[in-house]
Design a protein around this motif. Sequence first.
Motif, PDB file in Angstrom:
ATOM      1  N   LEU A 172       0.838  -1.209   0.000  1.00  0.00           N
ATOM      2  CA  LEU A 172       0.000   0.000   0.000  1.00  0.00           C
ATOM      3  C   LEU A 172       0.871   1.256   0.000  1.00  0.00           C
ATOM      4  N   PHE A 173       1.928   1.221   0.787  1.00  0.00           N
ATOM      5  CA  PHE A 173       2.841   2.372   0.822  1.00  0.00           C
ATOM      6  C   PHE A 173       3.566   2.542  -0.526  1.00  0.00           C
ATOM      7  N   SER A 174       3.916   1.427  -1.152  1.00  0.00           N
ATOM      8  CA  SER A 174       4.573   1.525  -2.475  1.00  0.00           C
ATOM      9  C   SER A 174       3.658   2.229  -3.461  1.00  0.00           C
ATOM     10  N   LEU A 175       2.385   1.878  -3.428  1.00  0.00           N
ATOM     11  CA  LEU A 175       1.436   2.533  -4.334  1.00  0.00           C
ATOM     12  C   LEU A 175       1.324   4.020  -4.005  1.00  0.00           C
ATOM     13  N   LEU A 176       1.290   4.305  -2.721  1.00  0.00           N
ATOM     14  CA  LEU A 176       1.205   5.704  -2.279  1.00  0.00           C
ATOM     15  C   LEU A 176       2.424   6.496  -2.779  1.00  0.00           C
ATOM     16  N   ARG A 177       3.602   5.857  -2.710  1.00  0.00           N
ATOM     17  CA  ARG A 177       4.826   6.552  -3.155  1.00  0.00           C
ATOM     18  C   ARG A 177       4.763   6.892  -4.630  1.00  0.00           C
ATOM     19  N   VAL A 178       4.099   6.028  -5.413  1.00  0.00           N
ATOM     20  CA  VAL A 178       4.000   6.276  -6.854  1.00  0.00           C
ATOM     21  C   VAL A 178       2.917   7.315  -7.154  1.00  0.00           C
ATOM     22  N   MET A 179       1.809   7.236  -6.445  1.00  0.00           N
ATOM     23  CA  MET A 179       0.623   8.020  -6.826  1.00  0.00           C
ATOM     24  C   MET A 179       0.498   9.361  -6.107  1.00  0.00           C
ATOM     25  N   SER A 180       1.099   9.499  -4.923  1.00  0.00           N
ATOM     26  CA  SER A 180       0.798  10.666  -4.082  1.00  0.00           C
ATOM     27  C   SER A 180       2.023  11.558  -3.894  1.00  0.00           C
TER      28      SER A 180
ATOM     29  N   VAL B  40       3.015  10.934   1.663  1.00  0.00           N
ATOM     30  CA  VAL B  40       3.712   9.705   2.063  1.00  0.00           C
ATOM     31  C   VAL B  40       4.301   9.893   3.463  1.00  0.00           C
ATOM     32  N   GLU B  41       4.932  11.024   3.659  1.00  0.00           N
ATOM     33  CA  GLU B  41       5.569  11.316   4.949  1.00  0.00           C
ATOM     34  C   GLU B  41       4.535  11.295   6.079  1.00  0.00           C
ATOM     35  N   TYR B  42       3.371  11.885   5.812  1.00  0.00           N
ATOM     36  CA  TYR B  42       2.296  11.952   6.805  1.00  0.00           C
ATOM     37  C   TYR B  42       1.893  10.543   7.251  1.00  0.00           C
ATOM     38  N   PHE B  43       1.654   9.666   6.272  1.00  0.00           N
ATOM     39  CA  PHE B  43       1.197   8.312   6.638  1.00  0.00           C
ATOM     40  C   PHE B  43       2.332   7.469   7.233  1.00  0.00           C
ATOM     41  N   GLU B  44       3.564   7.715   6.786  1.00  0.00           N
ATOM     42  CA  GLU B  44       4.718   7.018   7.393  1.00  0.00           C
ATOM     43  C   GLU B  44       4.777   7.353   8.896  1.00  0.00           C
ATOM     44  N   ALA B  45       4.614   8.645   9.199  1.00  0.00           N
ATOM     45  CA  ALA B  45       4.684   9.083  10.605  1.00  0.00           C
ATOM     46  C   ALA B  45       3.555   8.442  11.409  1.00  0.00           C
ATOM     47  N   LYS B  46       2.362   8.417  10.817  1.00  0.00           N
ATOM     48  CA  LYS B  46       1.214   7.803  11.509  1.00  0.00           C
ATOM     49  C   LYS B  46       1.478   6.316  11.749  1.00  0.00           C
ATOM     50  N   TYR B  47       2.092   5.672  10.757  1.00  0.00           N
ATOM     51  CA  TYR B  47       2.389   4.239  10.914  1.00  0.00           C
ATOM     52  C   TYR B  47       3.396   4.043  12.043  1.00  0.00           C
ATOM     53  N   ASN B  48       4.441   4.853  11.996  1.00  0.00           N
ATOM     54  CA  ASN B  48       5.515   4.687  12.980  1.00  0.00           C
ATOM     55  C   ASN B  48       5.066   4.956  14.409  1.00  0.00           C
ATOM     56  N   SER B  49       4.020   5.809  14.551  1.00  0.00           N
ATOM     57  CA  SER B  49       3.536   6.072  15.918  1.00  0.00           C
ATOM     58  C   SER B  49       2.297   5.222  16.243  1.00  0.00           C
ATOM     59  N   CYS B  50       2.033   4.226  15.423  1.00  0.00           N
ATOM     60  CA  CYS B  50       0.918   3.280  15.630  1.00  0.00           C
ATOM     61  C   CYS B  50      -0.456   3.967  15.611  1.00  0.00           C
TER      62      CYS B  50
ATOM     63  N   LEU C 145      -5.733   6.205   4.654  1.00  0.00           N
ATOM     64  CA  LEU C 145      -4.690   6.038   3.622  1.00  0.00           C
ATOM     65  C   LEU C 145      -5.335   5.608   2.297  1.00  0.00           C
ATOM     66  N   LYS C 146      -6.268   4.683   2.390  1.00  0.00           N
ATOM     67  CA  LYS C 146      -6.903   4.184   1.172  1.00  0.00           C
ATOM     68  C   LYS C 146      -7.723   5.274   0.484  1.00  0.00           C
ATOM     69  N   LYS C 147      -8.425   6.090   1.290  1.00  0.00           N
ATOM     70  CA  LYS C 147      -9.213   7.181   0.697  1.00  0.00           C
ATOM     71  C   LYS C 147      -8.311   8.144  -0.075  1.00  0.00           C
ATOM     72  N   GLN C 148      -7.157   8.433   0.520  1.00  0.00           N
ATOM     73  CA  GLN C 148      -6.192   9.322  -0.144  1.00  0.00           C
ATOM     74  C   GLN C 148      -5.695   8.690  -1.445  1.00  0.00           C
ATOM     75  N   LEU C 149      -5.427   7.398  -1.376  1.00  0.00           N
ATOM     76  CA  LEU C 149      -4.948   6.671  -2.554  1.00  0.00           C
ATOM     77  C   LEU C 149      -5.987   6.715  -3.659  1.00  0.00           C
ATOM     78  N   VAL C 150      -7.259   6.488  -3.298  1.00  0.00           N
ATOM     79  CA  VAL C 150      -8.340   6.536  -4.295  1.00  0.00           C
ATOM     80  C   VAL C 150      -8.342   7.916  -4.950  1.00  0.00           C
ATOM     81  N   GLU C 151      -8.293   8.952  -4.119  1.00  0.00           N
ATOM     82  CA  GLU C 151      -8.364  10.312  -4.657  1.00  0.00           C
ATOM     83  C   GLU C 151      -7.226  10.563  -5.652  1.00  0.00           C
TER      84      GLU C 151
END
Length: 331
Positions: free
Chosen positions: A241-249, A254-264, A271-277
């Motif tokens: 999912l992150f790979s797709l985000l890196r290509v599309m967004s 990407v940084e925003y969702f990475e930070a959210k992931y890292n802080s659980c 993330l998916k809604k952003q990817l769809v958009e």
Amino acid sequence: METVVSGIRPTGNLHLGNYFGAMQNFVKMQSEYNSFFFIADYHSLTTHPTPEDLHGNVKKVLVEYLACGIDPEKATLYIQSDLPETAELYLLLNMNAYMGELERVTTFKEKAKKQPQNVNAGLLTYPSLMAADIIIHKANKVPVGKDQEQHLEMTRTFARRFNRMYKVQFFPEPEAFNFGATLVKIPGLDGSGKMGKSEGEGNAIFLADEPNVIKKKVMRAVSDAGPTVPNSIKPEPIENLFSLLRVMSTADTVEYFEAKYNSCEIRYGDLKKQLVEDIVKFTEPLRERIKELSSDDKYLGKVAAMGAEKAHDSGAKNIKDVREIIGFRKF
Ligand code: TYM
């Protein structure tokens, strides 16, 4: 000027993997190289399409090449079977292609496992046909995705073998090319492997997909309950999912969702809604062009005829030289 050759099999609509693995580079390269992009319809016969499906799929891919920005005046855009000299070179290369090396090719082994009822000679000799496509124009560079790397190694082997056998420096040894970066692999939405047409329903997003279809596919993509330990390594479906985000967004997204992931604190729904958009925004203009071009058979016919002529100018000349080198000579 260096020559670039690449192709796509007509087995349906193109997906994001085709676009970001290959097509994007075709478009970038068409102005700077002597470029040949083709629709690999001979190759698609390994899966035994009906005549209607074959024709329909060739049209889809032709339309989508154009919609993505291939300019048929700059590049030679043609249908593989319109250059039957490819089939002659394939025959000639097969005389020096060995069972052992063909049987070892990963894609052959995978296909043989997947369709044990149809392990035909075309599947086995797929790499020699692909090599013929490439070296018939004496290509130097071949923009392809990661899954084609081994086929390119075989192409170099066949080119080298021909040169050595006939003591000539006729064929260059072409390289898989992505502007110096490693070759791209776009993952699918089913949590494993790569995006591909034959990987099952919902794995691939097609350039022609309507927004509601894109939404459905992305929202159903495999994820998990989320990390419980900060900075943990992402399991494969999440990394995909992150790979797709890196290509599309954007990088910020990407940084925003990475930070959210890292802080659980990540919510995969967000993330998916952003990817769809971002996917919808990217595909929208392509979808419009695809619709327009699909109803213009007259223009498509003109493009195909022009491509066939230009491909023939290059391929027929090289085959004539190959015949001479091999010893097919007139009395
Ligand atoms: P095909 O039709 O499977 O795919 C066309 C191109 O798209 C790339 N691609 C991907 N790249 C990244 N991630 C993915 N998930 C992904 N899926 C597909 C492929 O790497 C390819 O570049 N054998 C070729 C067609 C072919 C060809 C050739 C290519 C025939 N002759 C000569 C180059 C030169 C194939 O089946 O691609």
